[in-house]
Design a protein around this motif. Structure first.
Motif, PDB file in Angstrom:
ATOM      1  N   ARG A  88      14.717  32.072  37.524  1.00  0.00           N
ATOM      2  CA  ARG A  88      15.201  30.802  38.066  1.00  0.00           C
ATOM      3  C   ARG A  88      16.382  30.991  39.008  1.00  0.00           C
ATOM      4  N   HIS A 124      19.268  32.711  38.462  1.00  0.00           N
ATOM      5  CA  HIS A 124      20.505  32.520  37.697  1.00  0.00           C
ATOM      6  C   HIS A 124      21.718  33.006  38.482  1.00  0.00           C
ATOM      7  N   GLU A 150      13.694  23.790  29.426  1.00  0.00           N
ATOM      8  CA  GLU A 150      14.425  24.891  28.785  1.00  0.00           C
ATOM      9  C   GLU A 150      15.143  24.402  27.530  1.00  0.00           C
ATOM     10  N   LEU A 157      15.426  22.269  33.573  1.00  0.00           N
ATOM     11  CA  LEU A 157      16.447  22.433  32.546  1.00  0.00           C
ATOM     12  C   LEU A 157      16.035  21.707  31.265  1.00  0.00           C
ATOM     13  N   GLN A 173      18.488  34.175  33.243  1.00  0.00           N
ATOM     14  CA  GLN A 173      17.293  33.505  33.757  1.00  0.00           C
ATOM     15  C   GLN A 173      17.030  33.949  35.196  1.00  0.00           C
ATOM     16  N   ASN A 180      25.304  22.630  35.885  1.00  0.00           N
ATOM     17  CA  ASN A 180      24.722  23.922  35.525  1.00  0.00           C
ATOM     18  C   ASN A 180      23.262  23.774  35.123  1.00  0.00           C
ATOM     19  N   SER A 181      22.369  24.170  36.017  1.00  0.00           N
ATOM     20  CA  SER A 181      20.937  24.090  35.750  1.00  0.00           C
ATOM     21  C   SER A 181      20.448  25.227  34.863  1.00  0.00           C
ATOM     22  N   TYR A 182      21.364  26.149  34.499  1.00  0.00           N
ATOM     23  CA  TYR A 182      20.980  27.295  33.684  1.00  0.00           C
ATOM     24  C   TYR A 182      21.529  27.185  32.258  1.00  0.00           C
ATOM     25  N   SER A 208      20.928  27.001  29.220  1.00  0.00           N
ATOM     26  CA  SER A 208      19.916  27.233  28.185  1.00  0.00           C
ATOM     27  C   SER A 208      20.552  27.145  26.798  1.00  0.00           C
TER      28      SER A 208
END
Length: 225
Positions: A143, A145, A60, A57, A140, A130-132, A134
């Protein structure tokens, strides 16, 4: 990764400092220096935490704001947002220092500094869930998503933007610019526009997001919108 974080943060601080102090016409601006030092420390500190917690992350978040796979409308939005950000910084430098159009009490500037720290802490909470998260609007898929509905996402659909509003208010207060503070609703409207467009893309391309929107009614502020 840490070296990249430090270089990116220092570059960003130099850029913002040039906008603020260039517009102010003087380096004798304690609030301006306080803002840069606080933001530099908070950015590096939160980035170092993210490097340990979720290095993907962080990578990103350190990427450019116009990317492959990003929606075309979001590319245009981010370019416009960058121009608006520079204009806002220049406005606050002109207002608070060059023309002395605003005079803010020290306690209110101190409150602004506290709000900045609170907003960064809240954003870290968002990152933990939230690792997404962006900086650009895209799916994503590489990854894995998926929909996030825990932590702050159980209350609002765009908690990152909620934290950004607190950040914007805190920044304007710390720098002591009433005109800067008056622009926050306009910037918030821009965030709201992006949130609506982002939801359209996610509902179309991310499995389960339309059902998530039915469960969590509010976008930025619980019981408001």
């Amino acid at each position: 990764m840490i070296a990249r974080l430090i270089i990116s943060t220092l570059g960003w601080m130099v850029f913002m400092g040039a906008c603020l102090f260039g517009a102010a016409g003087t380096f004798d601006w304690p609030a301006g220096w306080t803002f840069l030092v606080e933001m530099g420390l908070l950015s590096i500190g939160s980035g170092a935490w993210l490097a340990r917690h979720d290095p993907e992350l962080l990578a990103e978040r350190l990427s450019v704001f116009v990317q492959r796979g990003q929606s075309r409308w979001d590319q245009v939005f981010m370019i416009c947002a960058a121009v608006a950000w520079v204009a806002w910084l220049v406005l606050m430098g002109l207002d608070a220092m060059r023309f002395h159009g605003s005079v803010a009490p020290s306690w209110l500037q101190g409150l602004g500094g506290a709000l900045l720290a609170l907003s960064i802490l809240f954003v870290c909470f968002v990152f933990r869930e939230n690792s997404y998260a962006s900086p650009v609007v895209k799916i994503q898929s590489e990854r894995g998503h998926k929909v996030i509905d825990t932590g702050p996402y159980a209350y609002v659909r765009h908690p990152m933007y909620s934290g950004a509003i607190v950040y914007l208010v805190g920044m304007a207060l710390l720098l002591g610019s009433w005109w800067g503070l008056a622009c926050v609703p306009l910037i918030t409207a821009g965030l709201g526009y992006r949130a609506v467009r982002e939801e359209g893309l996610l509902a179309e391309r991310l499995a389960g997001y339309d059902a998530y929107m039915l469960r969590v009614r509010y976008r930025l502020v619980p019981y408001v919108w």
